[in-house]
Design a protein around this motif. Structure first.
Motif, mmCIF file in Angstrom:
data_model
loop_
_atom_site.group_PDB
_atom_site.id
_atom_site.type_symbol
_atom_site.label_atom_id
_atom_site.label_comp_id
_atom_site.label_asym_id
_atom_site.label_seq_id
_atom_site.Cartn_x
_atom_site.Cartn_y
_atom_site.Cartn_z
ATOM 1 N N GLN A 28 13.423 -34.641 9.195
ATOM 2 C CA GLN A 28 13.201 -34.612 7.752
ATOM 3 C C GLN A 28 14.528 -34.496 6.999
ATOM 4 O O GLN A 28 15.378 -33.669 7.325
ATOM 5 C CB GLN A 28 12.317 -33.423 7.364
ATOM 6 N N TYR A 29 14.702 -35.349 6.007
ATOM 7 C CA TYR A 29 15.831 -35.250 5.082
ATOM 8 C C TYR A 29 15.339 -34.596 3.789
ATOM 9 O O TYR A 29 14.262 -34.927 3.287
ATOM 10 C CB TYR A 29 16.391 -36.633 4.736
ATOM 11 N N VAL A 30 16.136 -33.690 3.261
ATOM 12 C CA VAL A 30 15.852 -33.094 1.954
ATOM 13 C C VAL A 30 17.155 -33.106 1.158
ATOM 14 O O VAL A 30 18.190 -32.642 1.651
ATOM 15 C CB VAL A 30 15.330 -31.650 2.060
ATOM 16 N N MET A 31 17.088 -33.629 -0.058
ATOM 17 C CA MET A 31 18.277 -33.636 -0.901
ATOM 18 C C MET A 31 18.221 -32.461 -1.864
ATOM 19 O O MET A 31 17.203 -32.228 -2.520
ATOM 20 C CB MET A 31 18.394 -34.951 -1.666
ATOM 21 N N VAL A 32 19.344 -31.745 -1.931
ATOM 22 C CA VAL A 32 19.462 -30.583 -2.810
ATOM 23 C C VAL A 32 20.272 -31.000 -4.029
ATOM 24 O O VAL A 32 21.423 -31.443 -3.906
ATOM 25 C CB VAL A 32 20.164 -29.411 -2.090
ATOM 26 N N GLY A 33 19.681 -30.868 -5.220
ATOM 27 C CA GLY A 33 20.349 -31.272 -6.446
ATOM 28 C C GLY A 33 21.185 -30.152 -7.032
ATOM 29 O O GLY A 33 20.704 -29.032 -7.209
ATOM 30 N N TYR A 34 22.431 -30.453 -7.305
ATOM 31 C CA TYR A 34 23.339 -29.469 -7.886
ATOM 32 C C TYR A 34 23.485 -29.661 -9.397
ATOM 33 O O TYR A 34 23.596 -28.704 -10.144
ATOM 34 C CB TYR A 34 24.719 -29.561 -7.218
ATOM 35 N N SER A 35 23.490 -30.906 -9.835
ATOM 36 C CA SER A 35 23.788 -31.197 -11.239
ATOM 37 C C SER A 35 22.683 -30.721 -12.168
ATOM 38 O O SER A 35 22.914 -29.945 -13.098
ATOM 39 C CB SER A 35 23.997 -32.700 -11.423
ATOM 40 N N ASP A 36 21.469 -31.212 -11.940
ATOM 41 C CA ASP A 36 20.375 -30.906 -12.858
ATOM 42 C C ASP A 36 19.949 -29.451 -12.786
ATOM 43 O O ASP A 36 19.513 -28.881 -13.790
ATOM 44 C CB ASP A 36 19.187 -31.828 -12.581
ATOM 45 N N SER A 37 20.054 -28.843 -11.608
ATOM 46 C CA SER A 37 19.689 -27.430 -11.509
ATOM 47 C C SER A 37 20.663 -26.574 -12.312
ATOM 48 O O SER A 37 20.262 -25.612 -12.978
ATOM 49 C CB SER A 37 19.653 -26.978 -10.045
ATOM 50 N N ALA A 38 21.961 -26.918 -12.269
ATOM 51 C CA ALA A 38 22.946 -26.165 -13.052
ATOM 52 C C ALA A 38 22.736 -26.405 -14.540
ATOM 53 O O ALA A 38 22.869 -25.488 -15.350
ATOM 54 C CB ALA A 38 24.358 -26.561 -12.636
ATOM 55 N N LYS A 39 22.412 -27.646 -14.924
ATOM 56 C CA LYS A 39 22.143 -27.942 -16.338
ATOM 57 C C LYS A 39 20.891 -27.199 -16.812
ATOM 58 O O LYS A 39 20.803 -26.755 -17.950
ATOM 59 C CB LYS A 39 21.959 -29.456 -16.527
ATOM 60 N N ASP A 40 19.941 -27.050 -15.908
ATOM 61 C CA ASP A 40 18.670 -26.414 -16.244
ATOM 62 C C ASP A 40 18.790 -24.896 -16.354
ATOM 63 O O ASP A 40 18.215 -24.284 -17.265
ATOM 64 C CB ASP A 40 17.642 -26.780 -15.158
ATOM 65 N N ALA A 41 19.547 -24.262 -15.436
ATOM 66 C CA ALA A 41 19.504 -22.798 -15.339
ATOM 67 C C ALA A 41 20.863 -22.119 -15.347
ATOM 68 O O ALA A 41 20.929 -20.892 -15.362
ATOM 69 C CB ALA A 41 18.761 -22.404 -14.049
ATOM 70 N N GLY A 42 21.938 -22.879 -15.345
ATOM 71 C CA GLY A 42 23.261 -22.273 -15.258
ATOM 72 C C GLY A 42 23.756 -22.263 -13.825
ATOM 73 O O GLY A 42 22.978 -22.282 -12.871
ATOM 74 N N VAL A 43 25.065 -22.188 -13.655
ATOM 75 C CA VAL A 43 25.671 -22.422 -12.350
ATOM 76 C C VAL A 43 25.332 -21.346 -11.316
ATOM 77 O O VAL A 43 25.120 -21.641 -10.140
ATOM 78 C CB VAL A 43 27.207 -22.595 -12.507
ATOM 79 N N LEU A 44 25.255 -20.088 -11.713
ATOM 80 C CA LEU A 44 24.992 -19.027 -10.739
ATOM 81 C C LEU A 44 23.532 -19.029 -10.293
ATOM 82 O O LEU A 44 23.236 -18.919 -9.095
ATOM 83 C CB LEU A 44 25.349 -17.654 -11.333
ATOM 84 N N SER A 45 22.624 -19.162 -11.233
ATOM 85 C CA SER A 45 21.193 -19.206 -10.881
ATOM 86 C C SER A 45 20.901 -20.423 -10.015
ATOM 87 O O SER A 45 20.125 -20.349 -9.052
ATOM 88 C CB SER A 45 20.345 -19.250 -12.150
ATOM 89 N N ALA A 46 21.510 -21.550 -10.350
ATOM 90 C CA ALA A 46 21.312 -22.768 -9.559
ATOM 91 C C ALA A 46 21.839 -22.575 -8.146
ATOM 92 O O ALA A 46 21.191 -22.964 -7.172
ATOM 93 C CB ALA A 46 22.011 -23.947 -10.234
ATOM 94 N N ALA A 47 23.017 -21.959 -8.020
ATOM 95 C CA ALA A 47 23.616 -21.765 -6.696
ATOM 96 C C ALA A 47 22.728 -20.893 -5.810
ATOM 97 O O ALA A 47 22.554 -21.161 -4.614
ATOM 98 C CB ALA A 47 25.001 -21.133 -6.840
ATOM 99 N N TRP A 48 22.143 -19.846 -6.383
ATOM 100 C CA TRP A 48 21.273 -18.965 -5.598
ATOM 101 C C TRP A 48 19.970 -19.677 -5.229
ATOM 102 O O TRP A 48 19.468 -19.543 -4.106
ATOM 103 C CB TRP A 48 20.993 -17.681 -6.371
ATOM 104 N N ALA A 49 19.445 -20.466 -6.138
ATOM 105 C CA ALA A 49 18.230 -21.236 -5.832
ATOM 106 C C ALA A 49 18.515 -22.249 -4.730
ATOM 107 O O ALA A 49 17.683 -22.466 -3.832
ATOM 108 C CB ALA A 49 17.723 -21.936 -7.092
ATOM 109 N N GLN A 50 19.676 -22.894 -4.785
ATOM 110 C CA GLN A 50 20.051 -23.853 -3.737
ATOM 111 C C GLN A 50 20.194 -23.156 -2.390
ATOM 112 O O GLN A 50 19.729 -23.672 -1.363
ATOM 113 C CB GLN A 50 21.372 -24.538 -4.118
ATOM 114 N N TYR A 51 20.821 -21.997 -2.387
ATOM 115 C CA TYR A 51 21.015 -21.237 -1.145
ATOM 116 C C TYR A 51 19.668 -20.865 -0.527
ATOM 117 O O TYR A 51 19.427 -21.085 0.667
ATOM 118 C CB TYR A 51 21.825 -19.975 -1.444
#
Length: 872
Positions: free
Chosen positions: A526-549
């Motif tokens: 299974q491939y899963v792509m993790v989005g960095y751009s839109d998540s940071a635009k949506d919630a801010g860089v720190l919240s996006a980083a923790w959600a990605q992690y």
């Protein structure tokens, strides 16, 4: 730290040549003016009067004068970047930047570890690096200009650094003169095919030679440091591409365009391999061969040349037929090579014979280079990814269900959608009615899927679904691929982009695995792509980083339980607001186990130039990736403690709240953003092929994340990369979470990396510059927004130093800090010119003289991007 004297001298030498060139073209008076501005730029950071003088200088200049001045400063920044890049790859430069130390430390850690030789070899054999080349929507430099910059790189490499060698100086003068008298900015928006050709040029000019050198060097290092002999077929790196395949929000990427790009890639591959084979034919004149090669060549007197000449003819026929197909639409497909084994088998036949006959050194010379290229690039050159928005697939099925009288698919609930999709997947009857006439948009989606079905799987990467949020988004693609005649299993990757989608990723994938048809289709991978751009635009860089992690961590655990190989695909850009930053620390900050299925990441136009702009830089960039990935696989970072997780949850909530309070709660914020940055102008300039918006409305949600982040970088507020993050850390720190926060800073790579990124952002941010944009361009009623943001930025900067215990930002990275400072004085004039140009552009009607302003505007954009770096 100051940058070394040799580097300063080299930059001065290049600047002097540029100055002489400008004086010859524009006169000594213009050069004197440029020098005056340069001196004012140096003092303007700390001298308000110098700052005002600079602004008045530009405000009183004509549009044509601004064009000349902007070109001069942008050219200088590019030359400084080239010199710095070359110096960083000298022995002295590697010591200063710590690159060599990073490599040595990894092998030292291996020796000190308790891992067996077999464990280390298993991890190295599993090394997989898939770099996905993508176009840069804010790239304005022409390909011809990039080629001239590469030539300047080569010149600097041909002499002692900082010295003056007459023959080299003459060549540099030639190249800089060519550069000055050429249009550095494209006059028309590039097509997707133009972007694809740019990607092919990167492969031809740098990666073609860098990849074999990287793999050979890695094999040598592993042998030297770990006493492990890697196999002949060790091939850990490959390249994919989005150029010509990414149609999300880009109406110019059609099925015809995609087909043309696939054909052109094959043509380029054939052409490159013809050159390789020609060289091998010249070298492999030996007559001694093993029985296998003798039999294959009917005991030819020169068996190696015999077999290689046959291969060359096959490649020539392939190139000729592909050219005919591209130009006329007609070809004899039976004359075309269709399988990479057709390329590999004759090369391996020669290789085995050389080794068996004791000519190992010959086998592992140029022939090995070609074998490495055959495995990395092959006859398709790159694997083309296809990306499409989930709404487009939903629209196709909507029209089908409507035509069949089944109702509105898009109005159904998720369970109803899944029931329909599962039923159709198991049905043998055609999904698409024979007499049905789809809309143009739907026909285009289906034409693309039919094109995919006709391709060799080796030509394709994966199918990515943008804004995927439900199981039905994936099953819809599986069903449509089946309906369009796909006979092989093309991997389907949902792209989880927003904060909610990242948080729900595990649940969606778990439900997907429960579907029998899909589980059979995905074939254990299974491939899963993790989005960095839109998540940071949506919630801010720190919240996006923790959600990605957390999303990665949960998906790794799920796939391990389900015995499914997981490849995480990181949709990073160059800027920190889009997941960018130093690759080594970014990789080591990922959750343990997240690299077991390979490392796949986007490389965008700007970062491609920085990481792969020359062969030597490309080789070292690949080595940096390999060392970081191996270290993360063999010596994984620690699991975060339960207390750290609890703190991160609180930080994420606070940071998101603060970010959204500014960006989404204030209904005047978008208006402020558009006035205080060149965002509106970016959309009108001939930058990338893709429109700057997904939808035609004025919401932040409609904006693509790249221009959103790029525009903030241009006015030096760099807002998306810091807003909300430090403020949240400070609040928790002052509320009693001091001890766990300090422990996280010391012992958790994920958190440490976030802090390092914030420091880098704060060094690049410049409140004084952003205040000038606001003062000149923003209406008075909106100025309190900017004042509040700059106050927050200053507070954040003060706290981050207190929290990290440092006297100054980037204290532990003196090279990078000095590099940023060097360019600061040359950036100030470009920013002030851009402000003047923006003011004039917005005040004047779209008529007389706008061309000169637009051209000057693009040059300031490119120059600022070159000076700041990591902008897109």
């Amino acid at each position: 730290m100051k940058l070394p004297d040799q580097l300063h001298q080299e930059i001065q030498n290049l600047g002097a040549i540029l100055g002489q060139t400008i004086a010859k073209d524009q006169g000594v008076e213009t050069l004197t003016k440029i020098e005056t501005i340069r001196e004012l730029g140096k003092t303007s950071r700390d001298d308000e009067e110098a700052f005002k003088q600079l602004f008045n200088q530009f405000n009183n200049s004509s549009n044509h004068e601004l064009l000349v001045l902007s070109r001069a400063f942008a050219k200088f920044l590019n030359l400084a970047n080239i010199a710095e890049q070359e110096y960083a790859n000298t022995v002295e430069g590697e010591e200063l930047t710590g690159k060599e130390k990073t490599r040595e430390e990894f092998f030292d850690k291996l020796k000190d570890s308790s891992l067996s030789k077999e464990q280390i070899q298993k991890a190295i054999n599993a090394l997989s690096i898939d770099l996905v080349l993508t176009a840069h929507p804010t790239e304005v430099s022409r390909r011809t200009m990039i080629q001239k910059f590469n030539e300047i790189n080569h010149c600097l490499r041909g002499k002692p650094f900082g010295s003056s060698v007459p023959s080299v100086s003459r060549r540099l003068e030639d190249l800089i003169t060519q550069s000055w008298h050429s249009n550095e900015i494209r006059s028309q928006r590039p097509t997707p095919i133009d972007e694809a050709k740019w990607g092919f040029a990167v492969i031809e000019q740098t990666l073609w030679n860098a990849v074999p050198r990287f793999i050979k060097e890695l094999k040598s290092q592993v042998k030297e440091h770990a006493d492990i002999e890697l196999p002949e077929n060790f091939s850990p790196v490959k390249f994919s591409s989005w150029m010509g395949g990414d149609r999300d929000g880009n109406p110019f990427v059609t099925s015809d365009v995609t087909e043309s790009v696939l054909l052109l890639a094959r043509w380029e591959a054939a052409d490159l391999f013809i050159r390789d084979i020609k060289s091998l034919i010249g070298e492999l004149s030996m007559t001694t061969a093993n029985e296998e090669l003798k039999a294959a060549t009917q005991n030819s007197e020169e068996p190696y040349r015999h077999i290689l000449k046959q291969l060359r003819q096959q490649l020539r026929d392939t190139r000729a037929e592909l050219e005919a197909k591209v130009t006329t639409g007609q070809w004899n497909e039976s004359n075309v090579m269709h399988d990479n084994q057709q390329l590999l088998e004759p090369l391996l036949l020669c290789y085995r014979s050389l080794v068996e006959c004791g000519m190992d050194s010959v086998a592992n010379g140029k022939l090995m280079d070609t074998l490495i290229r055959a495995r990395c690039f092959g006859i398709f050159l790159v694997k083309l990814d296809i990306r499409q928005h989930s709404e487009r697939h939903s629209q196709v099925i909507e029209e089908i269900t409507q035509s069949l009288g089944l109702g509105s698919y898009q109005q159904w609930g998720e369970e109803h959608k899944q029931e329909f999709l599962v039923k159709e997947l198991s049905s043998n009857r055609p999904l698409i009615p024979l007499s049905w006439q789809p809309s143009d948009d739907v026909r285009e989606v289906l034409d693309t899927l039919k094109l995919i079905a006709r391709q060799n799987p080796e030509a394709l990467g994966i199918y990515i679904i943008s804004m995927a949020s439900e199981v039905s988004d994936v099953l819809a693609v599986q069903l449509l691929l089946k309906a369009c005649g796909l006979t092989f299993k093309l991997p389907i990757a949902p792209l989880f982009e927003t904060l909610d989608d990242l948080n729900n990723a595990e649940q969606v994938i778990q439900k997907l695995f429960a579907n029998v048809d899909y589980r059979d289709y995905m074939d254990g991978h299974q491939y899963v792509m993790v989005g960095y751009s839109d998540s940071a635009k949506d919630a801010g860089v720190l919240s996006a980083a923790w959600a990605q992690y957390q999303a990665q961590e949960n998906l790794v655990k799920l796939c391990r339980q389900e015995d499914i190989k997981l490849t995480l695909f990181h949709g990073r850009g160059g800027t920190i607001g889009r997941g960018g930053g130093p690759a080594h620390s970014a990789i080591l900050s990922q959750p343990p186990g997240s690299l077991a299925g390979g490392f796949r990441v986007t490389e965008q136009g700007e970062t491609i130039r920085l990481k792969f702009g020359t062969t030597r830089v490309a080789q070292k960039s690949l080595a940096l990736y390999a060392n970081a990935i191996l270290e993360a696989m063999i010596l994984p970072p620690p699991e975060p403690k339960a207390e750290w997780r609890e703190v991160m949850h609180k930080l994420s909530d606070l940071a998101c709240e603060h970010y959204r309070d500014y960006v989404k709660s204030n209904d005047q914020f978008v208006t402020y953003f558009r006035q205080a940055t060149p965002e509106q102008e970016l959309g009108r300039l001939p930058l990338g092929s893709r429109p700057s918006k997904r939808k035609k409305d004025n919401s932040i949600e409609s904006l693509r994340a790249i221009p959103w982040i790029f525009a903030w970088a241009q006015n030096r507020l760099v807002l998306p990369a810091w807003l909300g993050a430090t403020q949240a850390i400070q609040e928790l720190y002052e509320q009693g979470a001091k001890e766990p926060l300090l422990a996280m800073k010391e012992h958790w790579p994920f958190f440490t990396t976030r802090l390092d990124m914030l420091e880098m952002v704060f060094v690049k941010a410049d409140p004084a510059i952003s205040a000038i944009y606001e003062e000149i361009l923003v209406e008075d009623a909106l100025k309190p927004i900017g004042e509040s943001l700059r106050t927050q930025l200053k507070n954040d900067l003060k706290f981050i130093l207190e929290f990290t215990g440092k006297e100054s930002l980037m204290q532990n990275e003196p090279w990078n800090k000095a590099s940023i400072r060097l360019r600061a004085s040359y950036l100030a004039p470009l920013h002030l010119m851009q402000v003047v140009l923006l003011q004039r552009l917005r005040e004047m009607p779209e008529v007389d003289n706008q061309h000169v302003i637009t051209q000057a505007m693009m040059i300031t954009i490119a120059g600022i991007a070159a000076g700041i770096r990591n902008t897109g």
